[in-house]
Design a protein around this motif. Sequence first.
Motif, PDB file in Angstrom:
ATOM      1  N   ALA C  51       6.524  11.724  -7.224  1.00  0.00           N
ATOM      2  CA  ALA C  51       6.983  12.069  -5.887  1.00  0.00           C
ATOM      3  C   ALA C  51       6.429  13.435  -5.523  1.00  0.00           C
ATOM      4  O   ALA C  51       5.912  14.163  -6.385  1.00  0.00           O
ATOM      5  N   MET C  52       6.518  13.770  -4.255  1.00  0.00           N
ATOM      6  CA  MET C  52       5.991  15.040  -3.772  1.00  0.00           C
ATOM      7  C   MET C  52       7.032  15.717  -2.891  1.00  0.00           C
ATOM      8  O   MET C  52       7.792  15.043  -2.193  1.00  0.00           O
ATOM      9  N   LEU C  53       7.068  17.017  -2.981  1.00  0.00           N
ATOM     10  CA  LEU C  53       7.950  17.789  -2.113  1.00  0.00           C
ATOM     11  C   LEU C  53       7.085  18.792  -1.365  1.00  0.00           C
ATOM     12  O   LEU C  53       6.268  19.489  -1.970  1.00  0.00           O
ATOM     13  N   ARG C 130       2.216   0.479  -8.142  1.00  0.00           N
ATOM     14  CA  ARG C 130       2.127   0.585  -9.592  1.00  0.00           C
ATOM     15  C   ARG C 130       3.515   0.829 -10.171  1.00  0.00           C
ATOM     16  O   ARG C 130       4.444   1.174  -9.455  1.00  0.00           O
ATOM     17  N   LYS C 131       3.637   0.663 -11.472  1.00  0.00           N
ATOM     18  CA  LYS C 131       4.953   0.819 -12.086  1.00  0.00           C
ATOM     19  C   LYS C 131       5.518   2.218 -11.888  1.00  0.00           C
ATOM     20  O   LYS C 131       6.721   2.410 -11.815  1.00  0.00           O
ATOM     21  N   ASP C 132       4.624   3.203 -11.766  1.00  0.00           N
ATOM     22  CA  ASP C 132       5.111   4.572 -11.578  1.00  0.00           C
ATOM     23  C   ASP C 132       5.269   4.902 -10.101  1.00  0.00           C
ATOM     24  O   ASP C 132       5.366   6.074  -9.740  1.00  0.00           O
ATOM     25  N   GLY C 133       5.277   3.878  -9.248  1.00  0.00           N
ATOM     26  CA  GLY C 133       5.595   4.084  -7.846  1.00  0.00           C
ATOM     27  C   GLY C 133       4.421   4.414  -6.959  1.00  0.00           C
ATOM     28  O   GLY C 133       4.579   4.526  -5.749  1.00  0.00           O
ATOM     29  N   VAL C 134       3.234   4.572  -7.539  1.00  0.00           N
ATOM     30  CA  VAL C 134       2.075   4.897  -6.714  1.00  0.00           C
ATOM     31  C   VAL C 134       1.631   3.625  -5.990  1.00  0.00           C
ATOM     32  O   VAL C 134       1.439   2.591  -6.618  1.00  0.00           O
ATOM     33  N   LYS C 243      12.378   4.165   1.729  1.00  0.00           N
ATOM     34  CA  LYS C 243      12.491   5.102   0.613  1.00  0.00           C
ATOM     35  C   LYS C 243      11.170   5.784   0.310  1.00  0.00           C
ATOM     36  O   LYS C 243      10.573   5.590  -0.751  1.00  0.00           O
ATOM     37  N   PRO C 244      10.674   6.577   1.238  1.00  0.00           N
ATOM     38  CA  PRO C 244       9.409   7.291   0.995  1.00  0.00           C
ATOM     39  C   PRO C 244       9.579   8.311  -0.116  1.00  0.00           C
ATOM     40  O   PRO C 244      10.680   8.813  -0.341  1.00  0.00           O
ATOM     41  N   GLN C 245       8.503   8.620  -0.819  1.00  0.00           N
ATOM     42  CA  GLN C 245       8.583   9.580  -1.913  1.00  0.00           C
ATOM     43  C   GLN C 245       7.813  10.848  -1.628  1.00  0.00           C
ATOM     44  O   GLN C 245       7.387  11.541  -2.542  1.00  0.00           O
ATOM     45  N   VAL C 246       7.612  11.139  -0.351  1.00  0.00           N
ATOM     46  CA  VAL C 246       7.127  12.463   0.020  1.00  0.00           C
ATOM     47  C   VAL C 246       8.270  13.118   0.780  1.00  0.00           C
ATOM     48  O   VAL C 246       8.680  12.644   1.835  1.00  0.00           O
ATOM     49  N   HIS C 247       8.813  14.162   0.189  1.00  0.00           N
ATOM     50  CA  HIS C 247       9.998  14.810   0.753  1.00  0.00           C
ATOM     51  C   HIS C 247       9.586  16.096   1.448  1.00  0.00           C
ATOM     52  O   HIS C 247       8.691  16.802   0.977  1.00  0.00           O
ATOM     53  N   TYR C 248      10.245  16.395   2.549  1.00  0.00           N
ATOM     54  CA  TYR C 248       9.935  17.607   3.310  1.00  0.00           C
ATOM     55  C   TYR C 248      11.136  18.531   3.310  1.00  0.00           C
ATOM     56  O   TYR C 248      12.274  18.085   3.460  1.00  0.00           O
ATOM     57  N   GLN C 249      10.851  19.797   3.155  1.00  0.00           N
ATOM     58  CA  GLN C 249      11.899  20.810   3.179  1.00  0.00           C
ATOM     59  C   GLN C 249      11.613  21.749   4.337  1.00  0.00           C
ATOM     60  O   GLN C 249      10.460  22.105   4.591  1.00  0.00           O
TER      61      GLN C 249
END
Lengths: 122, 398, 251
Positions: C51-53, C130-134, C243-249
């Motif tokens: 994931a990315m933040l 992929r299994k790791d979510g990519v 359920k995106p896995q790039v999170h923004y702060q």
Amino acid sequence: MNSPIVPVGDRSRINVRKGIVGLLLLMLAVLVLLPQGGWAEPPRPEKAVRGPCVRDPEWMRRNHMDFLKHKREETVREGKFVKSESFLACADCHTSRERFCDRCHAYVAVAPNCFECHQYPK
Amino acid sequence: MLSEYSVIEGRSRHFFKVLGGLVLLVLLGAGAFFFVEHHGHAVTGMNNQIVWGLPHIFAISLLVMASGALNMGSMSTVFAVKQFEQFGRFSAFLSIALLAGGLTVLMLDLGRPDNMLLPMVYMNFRSMFTWNVFLYTGFATLCLLYLWTMFEYKQYKKFIGTAAFGWRLVLTTGTGSIFGVIQGREVFGSAITAPTFVAASLTSGTALGILLLVYAYRHTDRFLDDRLIFGMRNALIFFMMLFAYLLVVEKFTRFYDPASYDVQIWILTGSWAWLYWGGVWGVGVIIPLMLLFNHTTGNRVGSITLASAFVVAGVFCFVGHVLLAGQAYPLDLFPGYAVSSPFLDGVVGSYTPTLPELFLGLGGVGISGLIFLLGVRFLRMLPKRGVAPDGWELPWNP
Amino acid sequence: MTMDRRSVLGLGGAIAAGLALAPGMHLVAAPQTPSDAPKDPAESPPAKRWAMLIDTTKCAANCTACVDACRQENNVPLFGDPERDIYWIRKVELRDKGLRKPPVSLPVLCNHCENPPCVHVCPTAASFSRKDGVVLIDKHRCIGCRYCIIACPYKARSLVYYKTKPPANTNKAVPIRAAGVVEKCTFCVHRIDNGEPPACVAACKGAEKGAMIFGDINDPQSEISQRLLTAKTQTMRPDLGLKPQVHYQGI
């Protein structure tokens, strides 16, 4: 209406026999006449600069396409990247795509589209 | 006599003109395909905001009309309107022809048409496209079987005909669902899209049937009872009202939701509004309805044919509007914020079709037309005389 | 007639030998395991979830280090045709419609959703998780139908409209491109499989911004997991349930 009745089966059998004989003669003629110009030189892909290959070379010669495809599925879709067996690792021993891949592929006129996207490392 | 069918003669100058025209269209389409293949899709007007363009409008319109063209057959086989039984062959064959043309365009516009058989090897059964592959092949098979039972094995006709009718409803639901299931775009993603497509297919199929029947009978000097066309006119009016009703309900439900105000106002006033008002409503609904309801024009075969042509064009506009407006509206990446970027976020997508796209789409029309023309030329599709039973009166005339 | 175990095994061996039809031609190949092959899945550590933040407060409006690094790393060309250029990652400027908050600049890339609509609609399963979510595109299978571009609500995907020649300074670890297929951010899968962060993240760090954090959210000790616990973050269009896995702060 007045034409004599010829048994269809007989007539066709004669034609088939003639056809087969004719075909055989033609094939013989091709066999005898065509090689006069000499056979095409068989391809001589470059020898590996080191070894051993990841599989038996004899096996690779026949199965590299399935092997590459299988590895491709595993690498891309399952993330199982085995560096020594990757497409890129071919270049460790076979240094040139032109002298290794292309020689055979040009000879047998099989054009895989690997190199539309992949670059053979030199 | 209902059972007397014949091929068209196909010796007239007109026949060869039409044949030549259709062959030309197919050649243009083939040329366009190779041109796009050679240069990449950059030579089309499509871009990263509008990725489906004119070829897809042609293809989907043809597919919508393909299922609609079965109307005449279904009317007689399923709903026992016996006057139209004589056009059953014509109707089922037209379906197959339109399906072939539409699918060819879809296939040839792929980015990698060399890989077009891959969907047969690797299927993703969650994809609406995969479902559609089965729906189209199944529909083509059922139409062929239906045709076969009309030529022979008449005892199975009712069964196969009913199956084909059910299938075509599912088929068009599938076509509409290509857009209806997309939740990520503000304009798509509506449960009512699929029924609207079904109504569009009923409408355009009937209209195209009227057009081609009148055309074929006029140019072969065959007798066609006007009352048959009037009967189809009444069906057409009914289908058009259904279509208009669904269009209105879609807008009504969308406008009831304050979150959709922006999108919907854009649709009604924005850059593709001309296609919505002029194409879908004007050409597709209002003008033909005025023609059909008018006492004079509604009772004249010529003007009914004209109205049918308008309807076909209107459904083409409808598909075009769904596709283009649906894609052009910018994605709302962060609701409440205006976005801008070098990737043209927040900008309404622009699309100017180019000639290769037009030719590719017309190539599909050419393929459908060619199959249909050669079909009526070499197979006995059309009854020698289109007759209605004596004393048959329509319940309503304008 | 009865067979003891040995004779059955012997028979099996004979059959196996018979399956070697000619030198180099076998119907059944014996498994070979190279030394650097990954271990059996049962022995490998628990699955990762990448994931990315992105901390938008640290992201400068005029900085395009991540975009440039991505183009360099993944050989993404610029055609000079804004409507058809390929963007794996792009800088987006946000302006509050209510004009209360200051404008924000942030990178947008593929969100590698847990419920990816692109994977859902792909007819050939060329798009896959992929299994790791990519979320990746298997370009060997892509037929270029563009349905995924229609389905993606983030505009993360581009079709390759132009045929290109590889530029001189290509990164040979990443394939170049053929026209007619769809492509997008891969989370630099070739780098993360080697334990390196994606090129954009590395570049962001190199530009001394440090606005991008990349890591495994299945590992509670990772930096990204810790930050997601403490910081107020959001994803793009959470209403869509992807359920995106790039999170923004900091938006």
